[in-house]
Structure formats: structure tokens, C-alpha cells
Design a protein around this motif. Sequence first.
Motif, short mmCIF file in Angstrom:
data_model
loop_
_atom_site.label_atom_id
_atom_site.label_comp_id
_atom_site.label_asym_id
_atom_site.label_seq_id
_atom_site.Cartn_x
_atom_site.Cartn_y
_atom_site.Cartn_z
N THR A 136 22.44 6.24 -12.62
CA THR A 136 21.16 5.77 -13.37
C THR A 136 20.34 4.11 -13.12
O THR A 136 21.96 3.70 -13.42
CB THR A 136 20.69 5.81 -15.27
OG1 THR A 136 21.58 7.50 -15.50
CG2 THR A 136 19.84 5.69 -15.40
N LEU A 137 19.26 3.82 -12.67
CA LEU A 137 19.40 2.54 -12.80
C LEU A 137 18.09 1.75 -13.26
O LEU A 137 16.97 2.68 -13.62
CB LEU A 137 19.05 2.29 -11.39
CG LEU A 137 18.58 1.10 -10.45
CD1 LEU A 137 19.20 0.80 -9.30
CD2 LEU A 137 17.58 0.16 -10.19
N TYR A 138 17.98 0.22 -13.75
CA TYR A 138 17.19 0.22 -14.18
C TYR A 138 17.35 -1.45 -14.38
O TYR A 138 17.81 -2.02 -13.77
CB TYR A 138 18.38 -0.34 -16.34
CG TYR A 138 18.30 1.19 -16.70
CD1 TYR A 138 17.43 2.00 -17.87
CD2 TYR A 138 19.66 1.29 -16.95
CE1 TYR A 138 17.83 3.21 -18.04
CE2 TYR A 138 20.47 2.38 -17.70
CZ TYR A 138 19.25 3.47 -18.40
OH TYR A 138 19.40 4.52 -19.06
N CYS A 139 15.76 -1.32 -14.37
CA CYS A 139 15.47 -3.37 -13.65
C CYS A 139 14.17 -3.58 -14.09
O CYS A 139 13.60 -2.61 -15.45
CB CYS A 139 15.29 -3.16 -12.12
SG CYS A 139 13.78 -1.72 -12.04
N ASP A 140 13.61 -4.84 -14.22
CA ASP A 140 12.95 -5.87 -14.50
C ASP A 140 10.87 -4.81 -14.13
O ASP A 140 10.43 -4.59 -14.93
CB ASP A 140 12.54 -7.09 -14.85
CG ASP A 140 13.62 -7.04 -15.62
OD1 ASP A 140 13.83 -6.95 -16.77
OD2 ASP A 140 14.00 -8.79 -15.46
N SER A 141 11.92 -4.77 -12.99
CA SER A 141 9.72 -4.46 -11.68
C SER A 141 10.59 -3.59 -10.70
O SER A 141 11.61 -4.22 -10.62
CB SER A 141 9.60 -5.33 -11.81
OG SER A 141 9.89 -6.07 -11.05
N ALA A 142 10.06 -2.67 -10.28
CA ALA A 142 10.54 -2.26 -9.42
C ALA A 142 9.13 -1.77 -8.31
O ALA A 142 7.53 -2.20 -8.88
CB ALA A 142 11.20 -0.26 -9.35
N HIS A 143 9.80 -1.02 -6.83
CA HIS A 143 8.73 -0.46 -5.70
C HIS A 143 9.30 0.19 -5.34
O HIS A 143 10.01 1.09 -5.15
CB HIS A 143 8.00 -1.71 -4.33
CG HIS A 143 7.37 -3.01 -4.66
ND1 HIS A 143 7.49 -3.86 -3.95
CD2 HIS A 143 6.17 -3.11 -6.05
CE1 HIS A 143 6.67 -4.60 -4.75
NE2 HIS A 143 6.19 -4.73 -5.32
N PHE A 144 8.31 1.83 -6.28
CA PHE A 144 8.50 3.05 -5.34
C PHE A 144 8.03 4.04 -4.61
O PHE A 144 6.53 3.54 -4.30
CB PHE A 144 8.52 3.61 -7.35
CG PHE A 144 8.80 5.24 -6.67
CD1 PHE A 144 10.16 5.45 -5.93
CD2 PHE A 144 8.79 6.09 -7.52
CE1 PHE A 144 10.71 6.71 -6.46
CE2 PHE A 144 9.21 7.70 -7.40
CZ PHE A 144 10.25 7.41 -6.65
N PRO A 164 0.78 -0.89 0.25
CA PRO A 164 0.25 0.16 -0.19
C PRO A 164 0.86 1.40 -0.38
O PRO A 164 0.39 2.19 0.13
CB PRO A 164 -0.99 -0.19 1.17
CG PRO A 164 0.41 -1.19 2.04
CD PRO A 164 0.57 -1.85 1.40
N ASP A 165 2.12 1.23 0.50
CA ASP A 165 3.11 2.10 0.21
C ASP A 165 4.17 2.12 -0.94
O ASP A 165 4.59 3.31 -0.39
CB ASP A 165 4.19 2.07 1.89
CG ASP A 165 3.01 2.13 3.04
OD1 ASP A 165 2.52 2.30 3.05
OD2 ASP A 165 3.74 1.72 3.62
N ALA A 166 3.67 1.89 -1.81
CA ALA A 166 4.78 2.31 -3.04
C ALA A 166 3.62 1.95 -4.47
O ALA A 166 2.94 1.69 -4.49
CB ALA A 166 5.25 0.49 -3.09
N GLN A 167 4.22 2.54 -5.36
CA GLN A 167 4.19 2.22 -6.01
C GLN A 167 4.57 1.23 -6.90
O GLN A 167 5.95 1.44 -7.42
CB GLN A 167 4.44 3.50 -7.53
CG GLN A 167 3.86 5.17 -6.89
CD GLN A 167 4.38 6.21 -7.80
OE1 GLN A 167 4.46 6.84 -9.06
NE2 GLN A 167 4.67 7.13 -7.14
N ILE A 168 4.14 0.35 -7.89
CA ILE A 168 4.21 -1.04 -8.73
C ILE A 168 4.39 -0.62 -9.65
O ILE A 168 3.41 -0.32 -11.07
CB ILE A 168 3.07 -1.90 -8.25
CG1 ILE A 168 3.21 -1.83 -7.15
CG2 ILE A 168 3.44 -2.92 -8.61
CD1 ILE A 168 1.99 -3.22 -6.21
N LEU A 169 5.95 -1.18 -10.39
CA LEU A 169 6.10 -0.71 -11.76
C LEU A 169 6.03 -1.54 -12.43
O LEU A 169 7.36 -2.73 -11.86
CB LEU A 169 6.91 0.51 -12.09
CG LEU A 169 7.29 1.23 -10.80
CD1 LEU A 169 8.62 2.10 -11.09
CD2 LEU A 169 6.19 2.60 -11.42
N PHE A 170 6.44 -2.04 -13.69
CA PHE A 170 7.07 -3.51 -14.73
C PHE A 170 6.90 -3.29 -15.90
O PHE A 170 6.82 -1.94 -16.56
CB PHE A 170 5.12 -3.72 -14.63
CG PHE A 170 4.84 -4.62 -13.70
CD1 PHE A 170 5.77 -5.60 -12.50
CD2 PHE A 170 4.04 -4.45 -13.03
CE1 PHE A 170 4.88 -6.59 -11.77
CE2 PHE A 170 3.76 -4.95 -11.10
CZ PHE A 170 4.15 -6.05 -11.44
#
Length: 598
Positions: free
Chosen positions: A91-99, A74-80
Motif C-alpha cells: 500500500t502506498l500513500y502520498c500527497d499527489s500523484a500522476h497515475f 496528457p497520459d496521466a490521471q492527476i490526483l490530489f
Amino acid sequence: MATSKHIKTLLHTTASFIKGKHRIILAMVLCLFCLSVAQSRQRKVQKPRQTTEKDERVYLVHSDVLKYDQYINPDAQILFGNVQFRHQGATLYCDSAHFYEMTNSFEAFGNVKMYQGDTLSLFSDYAYYDGNDQMAQARYNVILKHRQTTLYTDSLNYDRMYNIGYFFEGGKMIDKTSTLLSDWGEYNTNTREAVFYFHVDLTDTNFHLMSDTLYYNTAQSMAHAVGPSDIYSGASHIYTEDGYYNTKTSRSQLYRRSTLHNGGKTMTADSIFHEEKTGISEAFDNVVYVDSVNKNMLTANYCWYDDPKGYALATDSAIAYDFSQKDTLYVHADTFRIYTYNIQTDSVYRKIHAYHKVRAYRTEMQAVCDSMVYNSQDSCITMYRDPITWNNNQQLLGEVIKVYMKDSTIHRAHVIGQALSVEQNTDTIYFNQVASKEMIAYFKDGNVYETDANDNVSVIFYPIDDSDSTMIGMNYTESNQLKMFLEDRKMKKIWMPKAEGVLYPMPQIPPGKQWLPNFAWFDYVRPTSKEDIFHWRGKKAGTELKEVKRKEVPMQRLPQLQQQQPKPSQQEPSQQTSPSTDTPTASPTTGNENSPTP
């Protein structure tokens, strides 16, 4: 109306006050007012101080999908998909992240890649990044690359504020041709210095280092081992607790009683400098060099050793030890030099030069001289400049003394020039003496059993009555040759081809006749212990050997030879006349009959 009256009254009172005694106070008030006005104008002229604040926010640059799920996080933006972040030059790259935008941080999953400039990159399967602390916590299959250095680990915390990476679950760093393993460590990308702890193992193409703590500078290729450490390089083994090793030049700087082993030879010192490529070692302070193969040792405060050439130098309180026998031989000199000839062949041999003020001690043998040379080719020790040797109660001296060894024990002694042998009779003031130009003594089991004297032999001998062990008298003899045979350190017989002598009864010995003209007993020079070899005691004035000038053989010079040769005739060879038989012709090779033979 009342108000205007009050004002007039106040003004009148003020005027009267000014005219009174308080004019000085008013003047001070006016001055302070003027200063405050001036300062206020000056402040208005100054420019306001500019302050710039860094943008510490973490920015989300791109993501294929962005969503919010209160059940997952609930505290994060979920990115894919193709997620990209940017933060202060990284600069950072990844497949998915919680921001986590509120805490300025994020979690990255899958193919995590972080780039900082064009020299630093970080790869992992998972990472947590805190933008406030600028700390990246990378986990699983972590790879940190910086210039030509690569670090592999499973857990790495990289502090971007101080540019330091910490690993604590084992790591491997590869720098050019060097590979380094340890349980825990850190790497500073600014200084390019790394620190490794616990089970440190550094391997290169030419060496292998094992230590408990190691500092390594990738820019200088310099390793600093702290604590018990072993370095193996070729045939050499180094043990140190404080040592530096350059992986590029193969040079070592060792401190704190380090030890260098090489082919049965060891060198220990407070500090050692060793170069593997040239095989040169230099040691300082409390140096101990041990040759276990030849059973000898050398100590000094300074040593230099060139292994490929077999050359060594030792000085400053230098002592050479020979422990091939039960009784160790101690030799001290100002300087020792070792030369090796025909190295790497079957005919290899060495020469050891010792100079000056040489003093040697062994329980049954002592010696002093100014300089000495040992040649392993014929196992000969040559002593120069007032050499003296002692064996029990016997003293031997001359201009030059050559001592030949066999199986590490004395086999023969050859005295050349002004030879003098003196033997002190037990508990008496009488000495058996032999003087000659040359003397040879033969030894068996360390004791003299035969002595030969040649040319201008003079002898003083005190025969002993076997019945009561008293002295019969003093025998003075002159001869051209002498052979003395001893048994159990006692005279057995004497042989001379032709001699002239006289026997004086003990009470009738003429005054001064009990000593030969060159008699001397140097007991005050003799070393008394292994510690006494450091205390040089020269001969008393007037007791030194007198220089004997040898006759020089006259050499014929080229101009003289040309004058002796017949001049060629100006006629043709067929018309030359033979020299007159009345004119003597001198040969350039044989000379005339009056010329001395070389």
C-alpha cells in the motif's frame, strides 16, 4: 435410380474385397479405431487443468481530487489529496500523484509512504512505481525500515519481486548499535544481508571497521570484510583482506595472512580467530608472533594466546627468536608454553617452557636438551635431560644446566651433576677436560673468563710452550676444588687448594689416559646453522648420562614417634612418678644418637 445402383455396386465391391486377401489390413484398421475411441473416453474423464493468474494491475484506492489535464500530463490521471494505491500486498500513500493506468505505473509526490506487510516501510519525497516490474524508485530523503534495521539515502531502487533495495548515492544503515556508511550498496529484506562498496565505515560501541567492500548480515550481526580492511577494537588493531567480525559477540575470523596488533605485539597467520571480550586468540598455519617491546619473535603452525592471563602456546615447527643482540638466537622445540605471573602489577614476570627436543643456535653459542625453562624473574634458562652447550671450541654438559642472563647476554652458567667441560685444542685431537659434581662458568662479553669446579674434580690439561706454541705434555690432576682463569679464550692460570697430579711428556702419554672416564665430544649433535635446529640428532647409544641415585634421607614416621614417646600414667598428675634414669628416653624431635641427621 443411378445413385442407388452406384451404392449397391460399391457395397458389392467392398464385400468382395473383404472376402479377398486384404482382410488382415481391415483388421488392423478396426484395431486402431478401437484404441482411438478408448483414448477419447479417457480424456473425457480427466479434469481440466486449473490455471490462476495474478492480478498485476495497480489500483487507485482513494484520492480527494481526480482530474485530467492534457497540458500538464496528457497520459496521466492527476490526483490530489490523501492519495492511496494498492498493488499485490503493498500500500502506498502520498500527497499527489500522476497515475498512468495504461502502463500500470504512477509517480508519487510529497510524503510518500509505502508499506509492505508489518515489517517493511519506505519513505521519501518522490517515488516512481512500475507495477509490471514491481520496482519502486524512491528519491530525496529516503528512509527504508525493515524490522530493527533502518537505511537512510537520497536515491533508492527497491525491487519488490526480489525484495532487494539498491542505493548508489551514499547511504547510512543503522542496525541496533551498529552504524554503517558507504557510497553504494544493496539490502535484501528476505535474507537480511547487505552489501556495501567504496569507503565503507562500520562503527559500533566497541569497534570501528573500515573497508572497501563489506557484506553484513543484520540477522546474525556478522560483518564480512573483503579487500584491505582495518578493525579497531579497544587496544587491538586488526588488518585483514578476508575477515568476519560478529558485532554482537566481538569475535573475529580472519583469513589470508591477517594481522592482529595489540600493545607492541603482533600476530600474523593464514587464519586467526580472535575474541575481544575474553582476549583469546587462536592462529593456524605460518603463524608469526612478534614482541617488539622485548625484541623476540615466535613462529609456528599453531598458536594459542590468552592476553588477560598472559598465557601462550605454540607448536608444530615452532621457533623462538631473540634479536635483542646483534646476533639472533634461534630456539626450536616441539612445543612452547608461556606463563605470566603477577600480571598487571609491577612485579610481573614470565616463564617460558620449551619441550621436547630443544635445539638452539647462535653464531657463537649452540645448545641441545630435552626440555628448557626460562624465568624472567632472575633471567635464568634451565635445561633438563642431557643438556649440552657449546661456545666456540668449548663444550659443557651435565645433568642440569642453568644459564643466567644479564642485559640479554650470558652472565653465568651453572652445571649441576656429572659436570664435564671439554675444550678442543686448535687443529689437534687433544682436549682439555674438567670433570666434577658441580661447575660454574662466568662470562664477559660472551666469552668465559673464569670456571669453578667443586667436588671430585678431575683435570686433563695440555700446557703450551709460548716460545713455539707446542704442547709440553699432558697434565692429569685430581682435587676437590678448581679455579681456572682465562684471557682471550686461553688459559691464564689454574688454582687448586690441594691436588695430586702427574705431567706426562707428549710421547709418553699412556694409552687411554688422554681422556677422562666420562669424556665425550658430541660434535655430531651440535647444531650447525639456524636451519639445522629442525634436525634432531640424539646421543649415540651408551653415551647418555648415567643416572646417579641419590641417598634418601630416612624419614621418621608417626607410628614410630608414638612408640618412642613415654606412655602417660594412670595416676593423677600429682601422683605421677618420674621415669627411671636407667631407661633411655628418645626425643621425638631429635631422635637417638644413631639416627642420621636429615
